[in-house]
Design a protein around this motif. Structure first.
Motif, PDB file in Angstrom:
ATOM      1  N   ALA A 456      41.408  37.555  51.596  1.00 16.62           N
ATOM      2  CA  ALA A 456      42.127  38.112  50.447  1.00 16.62           C
ATOM      3  C   ALA A 456      41.433  37.744  49.141  1.00 16.62           C
ATOM      4  CB  ALA A 456      43.570  37.614  50.444  1.00 16.62           C
ATOM      5  N   SER A 457      40.924  36.526  49.051  1.00 15.51           N
ATOM      6  CA  SER A 457      40.253  36.087  47.823  1.00 15.51           C
ATOM      7  C   SER A 457      38.957  36.855  47.597  1.00 15.51           C
ATOM      8  CB  SER A 457      39.958  34.585  47.898  1.00 15.51           C
ATOM      9  OG  SER A 457      41.150  33.825  47.957  1.00 15.51           O
ATOM     10  N   GLU A 458      38.237  37.106  48.657  1.00 18.90           N
ATOM     11  CA  GLU A 458      36.989  37.867  48.509  1.00 18.90           C
ATOM     12  C   GLU A 458      37.295  39.304  48.077  1.00 18.90           C
ATOM     13  OE1 GLU A 458      34.641  37.438  52.085  1.00 18.90           O
ATOM     14  OE2 GLU A 458      33.576  35.767  51.144  1.00 18.90           O
ATOM     15  N   ALA A 459      38.345  39.888  48.642  1.00 20.77           N
ATOM     16  CA  ALA A 459      38.710  41.252  48.258  1.00 20.77           C
ATOM     17  C   ALA A 459      39.121  41.312  46.784  1.00 20.77           C
ATOM     18  CB  ALA A 459      39.844  41.754  49.155  1.00 20.77           C
ATOM     19  N   GLN A 460      39.905  40.321  46.328  1.00 19.68           N
ATOM     20  CA  GLN A 460      40.317  40.294  44.935  1.00 19.68           C
ATOM     21  C   GLN A 460      39.130  40.061  44.004  1.00 19.68           C
ATOM     22  OE1 GLN A 460      43.545  40.874  43.661  1.00 19.68           O
ATOM     23  NE2 GLN A 460      42.246  41.066  41.834  1.00 19.68           N
ATOM     24  N   ALA A 461      38.205  39.215  44.409  1.00 15.56           N
ATOM     25  CA  ALA A 461      37.019  38.966  43.593  1.00 15.56           C
ATOM     26  C   ALA A 461      36.192  40.240  43.431  1.00 15.56           C
ATOM     27  CB  ALA A 461      36.177  37.853  44.221  1.00 15.56           C
ATOM     28  N   ARG A 462      36.036  40.988  44.512  1.00 19.91           N
ATOM     29  CA  ARG A 462      35.278  42.250  44.423  1.00 19.91           C
ATOM     30  C   ARG A 462      35.969  43.217  43.466  1.00 19.91           C
ATOM     31  NH1 ARG A 462      34.628  41.325  50.010  1.00 19.91           N
ATOM     32  NH2 ARG A 462      36.383  42.711  50.515  1.00 19.91           N
ATOM     33  N   ALA A 463      37.283  43.268  43.539  1.00 23.24           N
ATOM     34  CA  ALA A 463      38.018  44.153  42.635  1.00 23.24           C
ATOM     35  C   ALA A 463      37.867  43.732  41.177  1.00 23.24           C
ATOM     36  CB  ALA A 463      39.503  44.159  43.018  1.00 23.24           C
ATOM     37  N   ASP A 464      37.619  42.442  40.956  1.00 25.49           N
ATOM     38  CA  ASP A 464      37.437  41.919  39.598  1.00 25.49           C
ATOM     39  C   ASP A 464      35.976  41.904  39.164  1.00 25.49           C
ATOM     40  OD1 ASP A 464      40.157  41.473  39.566  1.00 25.49           O
ATOM     41  OD2 ASP A 464      40.008  39.346  40.060  1.00 25.49           O
ATOM     42  N   GLY A 465      35.089  42.419  40.015  1.00 24.10           N
ATOM     43  CA  GLY A 465      33.667  42.430  39.675  1.00 24.10           C
ATOM     44  C   GLY A 465      32.985  41.090  39.904  1.00 24.10           C
TER      45      GLY A 465
END
Length: 520
Positions: A456-465
């Motif tokens: 989940a953290s990796e997915a959120q980081a990608r969404a945040d650039g």
């Protein structure tokens, strides 16, 4: 938030049982904090300091204290009541004429004169007295309990030395005696290498690495973390070294500790040189050249100490080279760094093992990266607030500051997992560095929630650039109840890079941080 508690008069449970119950109570949804302890003066004071209430109880009472929503507190206390009042596993009543239960060490020895080891797991206020009873009955002693005074520890160990017995501890969390894991320990094969360790997780990594290299462990004797202090003088380490030197099943000896004082180090190294067997010494942070002598081999890292011991057991010269980064791993680290946002510069190390935290700090310092910590190595700064990271931060969440009123993160990783999630959400975090410790005493499934958090953290980081590098080490074997291969596969599938040793994970982290310009 509500606070609630329940006292159980004249109910005794040992420390490991209490931590297990505490972990289950803490896992109730809506519970913020929980503690299940015997009502010693120290524990009652700790509960008050943790804001869990004040208690008018006797030392032989048991206390359950919880905080959270009212509904969660009610559920948690109900669960605690069920767990603490559970009948024996067979569920049967004692047969007519059955022998009275054994209620003292003396009764146990009277029933079986062949007993030769007592494991003490009672509140620290009473541990020394029980340990002395065992010593006077001719038993070696492992004191799992902590909060034993230096004066009491010295008295125990001086008496044990006089009667040729060993005191493992106080605060000895890991030993393997005649193939039996005691405390927090891993399942490893028997073999020719003996270990004496003043560090629990340090001893775990050395024994695990020996197993993974195809060799085995004769004995792993813990000393407790204070044994090599000036006040104690290394009494238990010297006894353990002598015992392994005389053991026909041991051909190589490994000594594990943080750096002792010069005087104690000199005493230990002199005894190592006098040994008839090769001795590998890992004093974490000390220059290996300074601890190398006749038949004595100095190691820089825990994993290296194990590798050297295995080589010596096979009649080979040990390799003392640095840990190299494979080309493919270096490429992955470079790609991760290139995908990060400019402000991502910091490492956030979240550990359950105190020695792993210590070693990770040392590795980063060797790369010019100083870190804040609740347990800082020389040259690193202490955290002003242990719950708030500052720039580079590497913390030991198994330290007393984090575990008062809560189970150790090796038993219940939820608090540690939450910290990992929060660090990954910080836009300045480049690397989340972590450990997972398997084996007896540890959680049944310590990676289930962590895998979800990483994904989940990796997915959120990608969404945040952004891109966050999760780098970890799993201390365990395929024989452990949790199965290391399964844990590693799950973490890697979630997106983490898993190293073969704690030092290797720290080297990967330091390399990436240096590439981000994070060296100071």
């Amino acid at each position: 938030m509500a606070t609630s508690s329940r006292a159980y008069p004249n109910l005794y449970k040992d420390s490991v049982s209490l931590m297990t119950v505490s972990a289950q109570v803490t896992s109730v949804p809506g519970i913020e904090a929980a503690s299940v302890v015997m009502a010693s003066a120290t524990n009652v004071e700790n509960l008050a300091q943790a804001g869990l209430g004040t208690f008018a109880v006797r030392p032989n009472d048991l206390i359950v204290a919880v905080s959270g929503s009212e509904e969660a507190c009610d559920e948690a206390l109900g669960l605690a009541d069920k767990l603490l009042s559970a009948a024996p596993a067979d569920g049967g009543e004692p047969a007519a004429g059955a022998a009275a239960p054994t209620t003292s060490i003396q009764m146990a020895v009277a029933k079986d004169p062949g007993l030769n080891l007592a494991l003490i797991s009672v509140p620290g206020d009473y541990a020394a007295a029980e340990a002395m009873k065992a010593l006077r009955l001719g038993l070696d002693v492992m004191v799992f309990s902590d909060n034993v005074s230096v004066e009491a520890e010295l008295a125990l160990k001086q008496y044990a030395r006089q009667v040729d017995l060993m005191v493992m501890g106080p605060d000895c969390g890991t030993s393997i005696v005649n193939g039996i894991p005691l405390g927090f320990a891993n399942v490893v094969r028997r073999g020719p290498i003996g270990v004496v360790g003043a560090s629990g997780t340090g001893t775990q990594e050395v024994t695990v690495r020996i197993h993974q290299n195809g060799s085995g462990v004769s004995q792993a004797l813990g000393t407790g973390g204070h044994d090599l202090a000036d006040a104690i003088g290394g009494i238990s380490m010297l006894h353990g070294l002598a015992a392994l030197d005389a053991d026909p099943g041991t051909s190589v000896i490994v000594l594990v500790s943080k750096p002792p004082s010069p005087q104690v180090a000199a005493s230990v190294l002199a005894a190592a040189e006098a040994s008839a067997k090769p001795v590998v010494v890992i004093f974490l942070g000390a220059d290996p050249a300074s601890i190398t002598g006749n038949g004595v081999y100095g190691a820089a890292y825990l994993a290296q100490a194990a590798d050297m011991a295995v080589a010596l057991a096979r009649g080979e010269q040990p390799n003392v080279g640095e840990i190299a980064i494979a080309d493919e791993t270096r490429r992955v680290l470079t790609d991760l760094s290139a995908a990060m946002a400019p402000e991502q510069r910091y490492v956030r190390g979240i550990f359950s093992g105190g020695t792993f935290c210590y070693e990770a700090q040392l590795v980063h310092r060797s790369h010019g990266i100083g870190a804040h910590s609740n347990t800082p190595v020389a040259g690193n700064a202490a955290l002003a607030d242990i719950r708030t990271s500052v720039e580079h931060t590497i913390v030991d969440m198994g330290d007393d500051e984090f575990t008062q009123g809560r189970p150790h993160p090796m038993i219940d990783p939820s608090q540690k997992d939450a910290r990992i999630r929060d660090e990954a959400a910080d836009p300045t975090t480049a690397v989340v560095l972590f450990d997972v410790v398997l084996g007896y005493g540890s959680a049944d499934d310590p990676t289930a929630e962590l895998m979800s958090i990483i994904a989940a953290s990796e997915a959120q980081a990608r969404a945040d650039g952004r891109t966050v590098a999760f780098i970890g080490y799993v201390c365990g074997t395929e024989l452990d109840p949790q199965d290391r291969a399964k844990a590693v596969a799950g973490l890697e599938a979630a997106g983490a890079l898993i190293a073969s040793s704690n030092a290797e994970a720290a080297i990967w982290s330091a390399t990436l941080i240096a590439d981000r310009g994070g060296a100071q």
